[in-house]
Write a protein that holds these residues in place. Structure first.
Motif, PDB file in Angstrom:
ATOM      1  N   UNK A  47       1.670  -7.736  -3.850  1.00  0.00           N
ATOM      2  CA  UNK A  47       0.512  -7.396  -4.668  1.00  0.00           C
ATOM      3  C   UNK A  47      -0.111  -6.546  -4.770  1.00  0.00           C
ATOM      4  N   UNK A  48       0.120  -5.500  -5.086  1.00  0.00           N
ATOM      5  CA  UNK A  48       0.015  -3.147  -4.749  1.00  0.00           C
ATOM      6  C   UNK A  48      -1.716  -3.983  -5.274  1.00  0.00           C
ATOM      7  N   UNK A  49      -1.960  -2.138  -4.320  1.00  0.00           N
ATOM      8  CA  UNK A  49      -2.725  -1.768  -3.868  1.00  0.00           C
ATOM      9  C   UNK A  49      -3.115  -0.900  -5.208  1.00  0.00           C
ATOM     10  N   UNK A  50      -3.863  -1.000  -5.842  1.00  0.00           N
ATOM     11  CA  UNK A  50      -4.170   0.529  -7.127  1.00  0.00           C
ATOM     12  C   UNK A  50      -5.082   1.327  -6.511  1.00  0.00           C
ATOM     13  N   UNK A  51      -5.526   2.463  -7.025  1.00  0.00           N
ATOM     14  CA  UNK A  51      -6.686   3.135  -6.539  1.00  0.00           C
ATOM     15  C   UNK A  51      -6.859   3.826  -7.446  1.00  0.00           C
ATOM     16  N   UNK A  63      -9.072   6.657  -9.731  1.00  0.00           N
ATOM     17  CA  UNK A  63      -9.872   7.604  -8.514  1.00  0.00           C
ATOM     18  C   UNK A  63     -10.689   8.465  -9.270  1.00  0.00           C
ATOM     19  N   UNK A  64     -11.946   9.011  -9.838  1.00  0.00           N
ATOM     20  CA  UNK A  64     -12.867   9.621 -10.278  1.00  0.00           C
ATOM     21  C   UNK A  64     -13.047  11.082  -9.444  1.00  0.00           C
ATOM     22  N   UNK A  65     -14.059  11.743 -10.098  1.00  0.00           N
ATOM     23  CA  UNK A  65     -13.990  13.487  -9.597  1.00  0.00           C
ATOM     24  C   UNK A  65     -15.425  12.837  -8.348  1.00  0.00           C
ATOM     25  N   UNK A  66     -16.114  11.501  -8.227  1.00  0.00           N
ATOM     26  CA  UNK A  66     -16.613  11.265  -6.999  1.00  0.00           C
ATOM     27  C   UNK A  66     -17.049  10.270  -6.612  1.00  0.00           C
ATOM     28  N   UNK A  67     -15.968   9.458  -7.513  1.00  0.00           N
ATOM     29  CA  UNK A  67     -16.083   7.963  -6.975  1.00  0.00           C
ATOM     30  C   UNK A  67     -14.140   7.347  -6.953  1.00  0.00           C
ATOM     31  N   UNK A  68     -13.921   6.010  -6.087  1.00  0.00           N
ATOM     32  CA  UNK A  68     -13.011   5.744  -6.041  1.00  0.00           C
ATOM     33  C   UNK A  68     -13.232   3.977  -6.258  1.00  0.00           C
ATOM     34  N   UNK A  69     -12.261   3.403  -6.822  1.00  0.00           N
ATOM     35  CA  UNK A  69     -12.563   1.925  -7.643  1.00  0.00           C
ATOM     36  C   UNK A  69     -11.363   1.008  -6.712  1.00  0.00           C
ATOM     37  N   UNK A  70     -10.835   0.373  -5.617  1.00  0.00           N
ATOM     38  CA  UNK A  70      -9.712  -0.150  -5.469  1.00  0.00           C
ATOM     39  C   UNK A  70      -9.652  -1.472  -5.903  1.00  0.00           C
ATOM     40  N   UNK A  71      -8.162  -1.401  -6.728  1.00  0.00           N
ATOM     41  CA  UNK A  71      -7.886  -3.338  -7.576  1.00  0.00           C
ATOM     42  C   UNK A  71      -6.278  -3.648  -7.077  1.00  0.00           C
ATOM     43  N   UNK A 100       3.916  -6.103 -12.396  1.00  0.00           N
ATOM     44  CA  UNK A 100       3.379  -5.328 -13.300  1.00  0.00           C
ATOM     45  C   UNK A 100       3.335  -3.648 -13.078  1.00  0.00           C
ATOM     46  N   UNK A 101       2.987  -3.710 -11.821  1.00  0.00           N
ATOM     47  CA  UNK A 101       2.769  -2.184 -11.350  1.00  0.00           C
ATOM     48  C   UNK A 101       3.063  -1.886 -10.318  1.00  0.00           C
ATOM     49  N   UNK A 102       3.599  -0.799  -9.876  1.00  0.00           N
ATOM     50  CA  UNK A 102       3.748  -0.268  -8.887  1.00  0.00           C
ATOM     51  C   UNK A 102       2.723   0.134  -7.528  1.00  0.00           C
ATOM     52  N   UNK A 103       1.920  -0.634  -6.680  1.00  0.00           N
ATOM     53  CA  UNK A 103       1.275   0.978  -5.808  1.00  0.00           C
ATOM     54  C   UNK A 103       0.880   1.867  -5.719  1.00  0.00           C
ATOM     55  N   UNK A 104      -0.060   2.609  -5.930  1.00  0.00           N
ATOM     56  CA  UNK A 104      -0.321   4.002  -6.998  1.00  0.00           C
ATOM     57  C   UNK A 104      -1.955   4.173  -6.727  1.00  0.00           C
ATOM     58  N   UNK A 105      -2.166   5.981  -6.668  1.00  0.00           N
ATOM     59  CA  UNK A 105      -3.187   6.400  -7.221  1.00  0.00           C
ATOM     60  C   UNK A 105      -3.304   6.744  -8.984  1.00  0.00           C
ATOM     61  N   UNK A 106      -4.404   6.338  -9.074  1.00  0.00           N
ATOM     62  CA  UNK A 106      -4.362   6.645 -10.869  1.00  0.00           C
ATOM     63  C   UNK A 106      -6.141   8.040 -10.970  1.00  0.00           C
ATOM     64  N   UNK A 107      -5.523   8.380 -11.592  1.00  0.00           N
ATOM     65  CA  UNK A 107      -6.601   9.407 -11.858  1.00  0.00           C
ATOM     66  C   UNK A 107      -7.179   9.176 -13.491  1.00  0.00           C
ATOM     67  N   UNK A 108      -8.645   8.615 -13.036  1.00  0.00           N
ATOM     68  CA  UNK A 108      -9.637   8.676 -14.514  1.00  0.00           C
ATOM     69  C   UNK A 108     -10.448   9.399 -14.504  1.00  0.00           C
ATOM     70  N   UNK A 109     -11.265   9.056 -15.288  1.00  0.00           N
ATOM     71  CA  UNK A 109     -12.384   9.807 -15.947  1.00  0.00           C
ATOM     72  C   UNK A 109     -13.790  10.192 -14.688  1.00  0.00           C
ATOM     73  N   UNK A 110     -14.447  10.297 -14.430  1.00  0.00           N
ATOM     74  CA  UNK A 110     -15.882   9.613 -13.853  1.00  0.00           C
ATOM     75  C   UNK A 110     -16.759   8.613 -14.148  1.00  0.00           C
ATOM     76  N   UNK A 154       0.939  -1.276   0.344  1.00  0.00           N
ATOM     77  CA  UNK A 154       0.221  -0.151   0.027  1.00  0.00           C
ATOM     78  C   UNK A 154       1.033   0.907   0.062  1.00  0.00           C
ATOM     79  N   UNK A 155       1.268   2.062  -0.483  1.00  0.00           N
ATOM     80  CA  UNK A 155       1.735   2.671  -1.313  1.00  0.00           C
ATOM     81  C   UNK A 155       1.458   4.256  -0.581  1.00  0.00           C
ATOM     82  N   UNK A 156       2.362   5.346  -0.303  1.00  0.00           N
ATOM     83  CA  UNK A 156       2.423   6.766   0.732  1.00  0.00           C
ATOM     84  C   UNK A 156       0.598   7.196  -0.258  1.00  0.00           C
ATOM     85  N   UNK A 157       0.605   7.567  -1.247  1.00  0.00           N
ATOM     86  CA  UNK A 157      -0.230   8.099  -2.017  1.00  0.00           C
ATOM     87  C   UNK A 157      -1.653   7.260  -1.879  1.00  0.00           C
ATOM     88  N   UNK A 158      -1.538   5.919  -1.474  1.00  0.00           N
ATOM     89  CA  UNK A 158      -2.704   5.467  -1.583  1.00  0.00           C
ATOM     90  C   UNK A 158      -3.748   5.110  -0.255  1.00  0.00           C
TER      91      UNK A 158
END
Length: 268
Positions: A46-50, A52-60, A66-76, A4-8
């Protein structure tokens, strides 16, 4: 075995992060949000990948390889689509489709277009520069456009700030708000700004982290900037060597069929 990264952690809070790390809310088995193959939090890092949209967030969850734990901004809109997919099909949220964030859509009555990306080192002004070449597999039309006669890929990009490239001897101009996400030495996404100054979203995102050559990493380490060239479908094609890629780019530039932009790194 969860990362779980500091950002997540900052997004989900210390209490939820600690529960995850203690295994209380860990999923056990999951489908990696990057490579889409099965993983298990009890058996592998296993990495936690969050997302984040404008109003919603989904943890994957993703393999740490494959990928480090991080926050990924996406459109709502993307995130809501992922939530609907989870509700309807009971599976992990997919990596957001870059085609929906890019604005352009495939022309009617054609196969679904995919943005193909090739990395290479291009000699510009006597200096080796890291470059990405973007070319869709099919013609691109504006969202809602009718008919099959046009390809709006390059006009749409120029509206976003890309400029025509006529001379590969000079680097394309920087484009505000765009960046290239490089993490753990691999290419993850090309990010674009959102209206109103919100967090950037993925214009193109790799299905799984894309490896780049040692020469490419060395070049980007020096410049901290990537030259991104784009051409319409069928213009560049698959080129096995960097000299052949350069020649194809020169031909496209000579025909006025190439646009480009210089982008800073959004990662390391």
């Amino acid at each position: 075995m969860l990362d779980v990264s500091d950002d997540v952690r900052a997004e989900i809070g210390d209490e939820e992060a600690d529960r995850l790390l203690a295994g209380e809310n860990a999923p056990g088995s999951y489908d990696c949000t990057s490579c889409r193959t099965p993983g298990n939090t009890d058996q592998e890092r296993t990495s936690t990948v969050l997302f984040v949209g404008q109003e919603t967030a989904v943890l994957a969850f993703a393999h740490a390889t494959c990928v480090p734990s991080q926050v990924v901004p996406v459109s709502e809109e993307q995130l809501q689509g992922a939530v609907r997919s989870i509700t309807a099909e009971d599976h992990a949220p997919p990596v957001p489709d870059p085609r929906s964030t890019a604005g352009p859509r495939p022309a009617a009555d054609t196969q679904q277009a995919v943005l193909g990306v090739t990395s290479g080192v291009v000699l510009v002004g006597g200096e080796a520069r890291p470059a990405l070449v973007v070319e869709p597999t099919e013609p691109i039309a504006r969202a809602g456009a009718l008919g099959t006669g046009g390809d709006d890929f390059l006009p749409l990009l120029t509206e976003h700030g890309f400029l025509p490239v006529y001379d590969l001897g000079r680097p394309p101009a920087p484009i505000p708000g765009w960046s290239v996400l490089l993490a753990a030495g691999q290419l993850h996404a090309v990010l674009m700004p959102t209206p109103g100054g919100g967090a950037p979203v993925a214009w193109w995102q790799a299905h799984r982290p894309m490896p780049v050559s040692d020469g490419w990493r060395s070049a980007v380490g020096r410049s901290q900037q990537v030259l991104v060239y784009a051409a319409a479908a069928g213009t560049i094609g698959t080129q096995p060597r960097e000299d052949q890629l350069r020649a194809a780019l020169e031909r496209a530039a000579a025909r006025g069929a190439l646009v480009g932009a210089a982008m800073p790194l959004a990662g390391t």
